[in-house]
Design an enzyme around this catalytic site. Structure first.
Site, mmCIF file in Angstrom:
data_model
loop_
_atom_site.group_PDB
_atom_site.id
_atom_site.type_symbol
_atom_site.label_atom_id
_atom_site.label_comp_id
_atom_site.label_asym_id
_atom_site.label_seq_id
_atom_site.Cartn_x
_atom_site.Cartn_y
_atom_site.Cartn_z
ATOM 1 N N ARG A 58 37.134 117.039 -40.684
ATOM 2 C CA ARG A 58 36.727 115.634 -40.573
ATOM 3 C C ARG A 58 37.623 114.832 -39.654
ATOM 4 O O ARG A 58 37.231 113.777 -39.175
ATOM 5 C CB ARG A 58 36.625 115.011 -41.958
ATOM 6 C CG ARG A 58 35.453 115.614 -42.738
ATOM 7 C CD ARG A 58 35.388 115.101 -44.121
ATOM 8 N NE ARG A 58 36.643 115.413 -44.790
ATOM 9 C CZ ARG A 58 36.816 115.426 -46.082
ATOM 10 N NH1 ARG A 58 35.820 115.143 -46.872
ATOM 11 N NH2 ARG A 58 37.990 115.705 -46.608
ATOM 12 N N GLU A 95 48.222 121.595 -54.274
ATOM 13 C CA GLU A 95 48.440 121.471 -55.715
ATOM 14 C C GLU A 95 48.373 122.833 -56.400
ATOM 15 O O GLU A 95 49.110 123.109 -57.336
ATOM 16 C CB GLU A 95 47.388 120.543 -56.327
ATOM 17 C CG GLU A 95 47.579 119.086 -55.954
ATOM 18 C CD GLU A 95 46.512 118.217 -56.564
ATOM 19 O OE1 GLU A 95 46.479 118.114 -57.806
ATOM 20 O OE2 GLU A 95 45.717 117.655 -55.798
#
Length: 170
Positions: A58, A95
Site C-alpha cells: 500500500r 508481534e
C-alpha cells in the site's frame, strides 16, 4: 473535507481482537485521495527529493503518485523474492514472529535524498527496516510519510531520528 471520514474501521481483521483501519474508502474517492496527495506535497515544504521509496504494497499507491508529482523516480521495497535483480534484505520483528523486506542494491546512489512512504505507521518495524536498507545504500532520508498513524502502538519511537508526517493520528 475531513480525511478521517474516509477511513473505515474493520473489527477482527486480520485476526480477532484487531481493529483495522481500512484506507480503501479514501482510495475510492478521487477528492479524498487528491487532498491527501496535496497535503503530503505541502508538508515537504519544497525540500529537494531525489527518489521516493514506497513499502509494499500500500505504500506504492501514494508513493508512485508522489514521485510523479515531484518528478523523481520511484523505488519499491518488497517482500523477499519479488525483486528480480540483486537485493539487500532487512529482517524485523513482528508481534508474532519476523518478516523481511528487500530493496535492489542499485536502487539508490550515495547521497540521494529520499522520501520514504507507507500507508500506516503501527509498531514501526517495517519503517525502521526500510530506513536501515536506505541507509545501507547511503541514501539520506529527508522525511517519512504515512497516511495514518496508530499512536498507541508507539511505532514512531523506532523512527524518531527522522522527520515524520502522518496525515491522520489514531
Amino acid at each position: 473535507m475531513k480525511l478521517e471520514n474516509y477511513i473505515r474501521d474493520v473489527e477482527d481483521f486480520p485476526k480477532k481482537g484487531i481493529l483495522y483501519k481500512d484506507i480503501t474508502p479514501l482510495l475510492k474517492s478521487h477528492e479524498a485521495s487528491s487532498m491527501a496527495l496535496d497535503l503530503f506535497i505541502e508538508k515537504l515544504k519544497n525540500q529537494k527529493i531525489d527518489k521516493v521509496v514506497g513499502i509494499e504494497s500500500r505504500g506504492f499507491m501514494f508513493g508512485i503518485l508522489l514521485a510523479q508529482r515531484l518528478k523523481v523516480g520511484f523505488i519499491p521495497i518488497r517482500k523477499p523474492g519479488k525483486l528480480p535483480a540483486e537485493t539487500l534484505q532487512s529482517t524485523y520483528d513482528l508481534e508474532y514472529g519476523q518478516d523481511t523486506i528487500e530493496i535492489h542494491k542499485d536502487a539508490i546512489q550515495p547521497g540521494e535524498k529520499i522520501l520514504l512512504h507507507d500507508d500506516v505507521l503501527a509498531t514501526g518495524g517495517t519503517a525502521a527496516a526500510a530506513c536501515k536498507l536506505i541507509e545501507e545504500l547511503d541514501g539520506k532520508i529527508i522525511q517519512i510519510n504515512f497516511l495514518l498513524e496508530i499512536a498507541s502502538l508507539n511505532g514512531a519511537k523506532k523512527i524518531d531520528k527522522y522527520p515524520k508526517v502522518s496525515l491522520l493520528n489514531y
